[in-house]
Enzyme design. Structure first.
Site, PDB file in Angstrom:
ATOM      1  N   ILE A 196     -23.365 -16.844 -37.192  1.00  0.00           N
ATOM      2  CA  ILE A 196     -24.847 -15.397 -36.822  1.00  0.00           C
ATOM      3  C   ILE A 196     -24.546 -15.230 -35.707  1.00  0.00           C
ATOM      4  O   ILE A 196     -24.384 -15.841 -34.479  1.00  0.00           O
ATOM      5  CB  ILE A 196     -26.237 -16.503 -37.050  1.00  0.00           C
ATOM      6  CG1 ILE A 196     -27.150 -17.612 -37.992  1.00  0.00           C
ATOM      7  CG2 ILE A 196     -26.886 -14.982 -37.272  1.00  0.00           C
ATOM      8  CD1 ILE A 196     -26.752 -15.817 -39.245  1.00  0.00           C
ATOM      9  N   LYS A 197     -24.357 -13.612 -35.130  1.00  0.00           N
ATOM     10  CA  LYS A 197     -24.124 -13.288 -34.616  1.00  0.00           C
ATOM     11  C   LYS A 197     -24.996 -12.924 -32.876  1.00  0.00           C
ATOM     12  O   LYS A 197     -26.029 -12.358 -34.462  1.00  0.00           O
ATOM     13  CB  LYS A 197     -23.187 -12.251 -34.920  1.00  0.00           C
ATOM     14  CG  LYS A 197     -22.454 -11.784 -34.949  1.00  0.00           C
ATOM     15  CD  LYS A 197     -21.116 -10.792 -35.514  1.00  0.00           C
ATOM     16  CE  LYS A 197     -21.316  -9.679 -33.912  1.00  0.00           C
ATOM     17  NZ  LYS A 197     -19.777  -9.072 -34.113  1.00  0.00           N
ATOM     18  N   VAL A 198     -25.335 -13.443 -32.542  1.00  0.00           N
ATOM     19  CA  VAL A 198     -26.611 -13.853 -31.446  1.00  0.00           C
ATOM     20  C   VAL A 198     -25.903 -12.981 -29.799  1.00  0.00           C
ATOM     21  O   VAL A 198     -24.691 -13.264 -29.117  1.00  0.00           O
ATOM     22  CB  VAL A 198     -27.750 -14.905 -30.591  1.00  0.00           C
ATOM     23  CG1 VAL A 198     -27.546 -14.481 -29.574  1.00  0.00           C
ATOM     24  CG2 VAL A 198     -27.605 -15.458 -32.137  1.00  0.00           C
ATOM     25  N   SER A 242     -18.694  -8.259 -38.535  1.00  0.00           N
ATOM     26  CA  SER A 242     -19.554  -7.215 -38.760  1.00  0.00           C
ATOM     27  C   SER A 242     -19.982  -6.974 -37.648  1.00  0.00           C
ATOM     28  O   SER A 242     -20.999  -8.244 -36.919  1.00  0.00           O
ATOM     29  CB  SER A 242     -19.877  -7.201 -40.158  1.00  0.00           C
ATOM     30  OG  SER A 242     -20.838  -8.450 -40.043  1.00  0.00           O
ATOM     31  N   LEU A 245     -22.113 -12.429 -39.535  1.00  0.00           N
ATOM     32  CA  LEU A 245     -23.826 -11.802 -39.387  1.00  0.00           C
ATOM     33  C   LEU A 245     -24.878 -11.438 -38.309  1.00  0.00           C
ATOM     34  O   LEU A 245     -24.654 -12.652 -38.469  1.00  0.00           O
ATOM     35  CB  LEU A 245     -24.252 -11.651 -40.949  1.00  0.00           C
ATOM     36  CG  LEU A 245     -25.185 -11.473 -41.211  1.00  0.00           C
ATOM     37  CD1 LEU A 245     -25.092  -9.784 -41.926  1.00  0.00           C
ATOM     38  CD2 LEU A 245     -26.023 -12.080 -42.491  1.00  0.00           C
TER      39      LEU A 245
END
Length: 375
Positions: free
Chosen positions: A139-141, A43, A108
């Protein structure tokens, strides 16, 4: 076995690049998992903006949150997003368990406004990880310099990370090294790293869109090397990805990694192909799926491209083919003094800004719906 299942059989995971409450409530996501062997989901702010801004799927939940006293748009969005991410992660939990934490992840993203703020990224990632409370969360970074620093810290704390907005091999290698550093840190403190996972999201179609514009501009201007420039059209993104895959194999076969993996049971960070919907209508609509099928990789596919591949895609492992030709593409880029490095640097900046713009639209949509709730 349909075409998407055939890709899975070739060793590549297909994830869907989309989320919405309707997809979850209708059973659509479960069907993708059961019928098409889809094994993960990504997402981003643009996806959530489309999901929340259109229709009324989130209106009841918004009214409940507002009635309970929550009014800040960013906080409202976060509640809605976390509910969706938890639900999606629960749908993929069986995949996660069956693959022993190798697959079945849902991503996310931290706020794109933190792209150049390592400390802020780390703090928000920790908080989201704690609030979602799902082992199969990533976790998207963003893969900026600050993002690389954050990846090293987060992996060292056992937080799964999806590193996004990677366009160059140099940026990818920095991210992969940060992952290895993080696994070493975790292993020294905790032993087994078998449940730590990460993907490096390497963007594809945006590179061709930008490079082809540069190439076509020079061709149209009558560049003496027009014939050579013409041959490069539509070839740079796939060549870049294939060479990045060679980088990945080199990094995760070093004695350092092999010793670490044996000690900790850590898995290599997988390359994930992102931006795989074609932007040029002259290209085959399944081009960036077909050409990048290879073992131990992921392709996160937008719904329209997923449907197109199911209908007429060709499932054949091509990622490790034509490596010499891929290198020749970049030899020609160097010989013609094309500004590839500056173009991919700009793509990172533009990519962050696109997500900031989407975040602005998302918060505006949440604000409108909050105000219309009448609570």
């Amino acid at each position: 076995m349909n075409r998407l299942q055939a890709v899975h059989a070739l060793g590549q995971s297909i994830w869907v690049d989309f989320i919405s409450r309707e997809l979850l409530a209708s059973g659509g996501l479960r069907r993708l998992i059961e019928d098409d062997a889809v094994t993960g989901l990504t997402s981003n702010p643009a996806i959530f903006e489309k999901a929340i801004g259109a229709g009324g799927d989130y209106d009841a939940a918004l009214r409940t949150l507002v009635a309970a006293g929550t009014r800040e748009p960013a906080t409202l969005f976060e509640h809605l997003a976390i509910d969706d991410i938890r639900a999606a992660a629960d749908e993929f939990r069986k995949v996660y368990d069956q693959t022993r934490a190798a697959d079945g992840y849902v991503s996310l993203e931290v706020s794109p406004r933190l792209a150049n703020d390592a400390a802020g990224t780390i703090a928000q990632a920790r908080r989201l990880w704690a609030e979602v409370r799902r082992d199969n969360l990533m976790i998207k970074v963003p893969g900026t310099a600050a993002g690389v620093e954050a990846v090293r810290t987060l992996i060292g704390e056992g937080i799964n990370v999806n590193v996004t907005l990677l366009f160059s091999r140099e940026a990818y290698r920095a991210v992969a090294e940060a992952y290895v550093d993080g696994v070493e840190t975790w292993t020294q403190r905790n032993g087994s790293a078998a449940n730590i996972a990460s993907v490096a999201s390497f963007f594809v179609s945006r590179i061709d869109a930008a490079m082809d514009a540069e190439l076509q501009g020079r061709i149209d201007a009558g560049d003496p090397a027009s014939a050579r420039l013409q041959k490069l059209l539509g070839s740079v993104a796939i060549a870049n990805a294939r060479l990045a895959y060679q980088d990945s194999k080199a990094i995760f076969t070093t004695p350092r990694w092999q010793q670490l993996a044996q000690q900790s049971r850590a898995r290599p960070q997988r390359l994930l192909w992102a931006s795989t919907g074609t932007k040029n209508p002259a290209f085959r609509d399944t081009l960036y799926v077909e050409e990048l099928i290879g073992p131990d990789t992921v392709n996160t596919v937008p719904p329209a491209t997923l449907d197109a591949f199911r209908d007429h895609g060709e499932a054949r492992s091509r990622l490790q083919q034509a490596i010499g030709e891929a290198q020749a593409v970049f030899d020609e880029i160097d010989a013609l003094q094309l500004p590839f490095a500056s173009i991919v640097e700009r793509l990172v900046v533009d990519g962050v800004q696109l997500f900031v713009d989407a975040d602005d639209k998302l918060l505006a949509a949440v604000t409108r719906k909050r105000d219309a709730a009448g609570v």
